[in-house]
Scaffold this active site. Structure first.
Site, PDB file in Angstrom:
ATOM      1  N   ASN A 147     -50.588 115.110   5.349  1.00 48.34           N
ATOM      2  CA  ASN A 147     -50.610 113.975   6.270  1.00 48.34           C
ATOM      3  C   ASN A 147     -49.305 113.790   7.035  1.00 48.34           C
ATOM      4  OD1 ASN A 147     -53.299 112.660   5.390  1.00 48.34           O
ATOM      5  ND2 ASN A 147     -52.217 112.992   3.465  1.00 48.34           N
ATOM      6  N   ASP A 148     -48.296 114.598   6.746  1.00 51.21           N
ATOM      7  CA  ASP A 148     -47.007 114.463   7.409  1.00 51.21           C
ATOM      8  C   ASP A 148     -46.888 115.485   8.534  1.00 51.21           C
ATOM      9  OD1 ASP A 148     -44.090 113.145   6.756  1.00 51.21           O
ATOM     10  OD2 ASP A 148     -43.924 115.100   7.707  1.00 51.21           O
ATOM     11  N   LEU A 149     -46.807 114.982   9.763  1.00 52.43           N
ATOM     12  CA  LEU A 149     -46.753 115.862  10.934  1.00 52.43           C
ATOM     13  C   LEU A 149     -45.519 116.761  10.897  1.00 52.43           C
ATOM     14  CD1 LEU A 149     -47.942 116.706  13.664  1.00 52.43           C
ATOM     15  CD2 LEU A 149     -46.680 114.809  14.713  1.00 52.43           C
TER      16      LEU A 149
END
Length: 206
Positions: free
Chosen positions: A157-159
């Site tokens: 979920n972390d770009l």
């Protein structure tokens, strides 16, 4: 306030380099980047919510205003007494201020028992936190990595982490399956890999 940093050393670096020579070469190039951690679980959680969907600079500005108003010790009791209208005035949306007050209320009433988190598994913590409006899996994962210092957190979920992977391996896209293959390669020291991937994502030239 004295800064604290995620604790890792030569052991973790050596294991990651042995499992992934491409990452190993990157670690040699980058040295040993430091990542600030936030040991106070409640303020770390609120700080993550403040930072959702805004720039780091904007989030730091809002957080600085809150610290100016309430001091370094931003507790659930302080937030509950302040109320959403006051919290909103620091520069966030009404909806986000409501989320923050809801989290504070959940902690005060023990709907969420943050004090027990150090004894719980990653999965238990994520499940407990994500029942709260405004708290998604990413926010929970950031608490695991940047507050509890859990050793094996690599967030899909972390770009920034995904961008770091794509730059490191020269990928034009990254599927969830490809991500999971890489994440399993980093285990049991995925959190250290995440620190390097963030660095790679934000370095000017790679």
């Amino acid at each position: 306030m004295t800064m604290q940093y995620f604790s890792y050393g030569e052991k973790e670096i050596a294991v990651l380099a042995a499992e992934d020579p491409v990452l190993g070469a990157a670690m040699d190039r980058l040295g040993r980047p430091e990542r600030v951690i936030f040991p106070d679980l409640f303020s770390a959680l609120i700080r993550s919510v403040v930072g959702q969907q805004i720039s780091t600079k904007a989030a730091d500005t809002i957080w600085g205003r809150m610290e100016d108003a309430y001091g370094d010790d931003i507790t659930p009791e302080v937030i509950t007494r302040a109320g959403a209208d006051e919290i909103q005035q620091f520069g966030m949306s009404k909806k986000k201020a409501g989320y923050i007050c809801g989290i504070a209320d959940a902690v005060v009433t023990k709907k969420v028992d943050i004090s027990s988190f150090r004894e719980k598994s990653n999965e238990e913590i994520i499940k407990e936190l994500t029942i709260l409006p405004g708290v998604g899996v990413w926010t929970a994962e950031m608490m695991l990595l940047l507050s509890l210092e859990r050793p094996d957190v690599v967030s899909w979920n972390d770009l920034g982490i995904r961008r770091g992977m794509m730059r490191l391996y020269n990928l034009s896209s990254l599927s969830r399956n490809e991500f999971e293959i890489l994440r399993s390669r980093y285990s049991p020291y995925g959190s250290v890999a995440s620190i390097y991937l963030w660095e790679i994502a934000h370095i000017d030239s790679w």
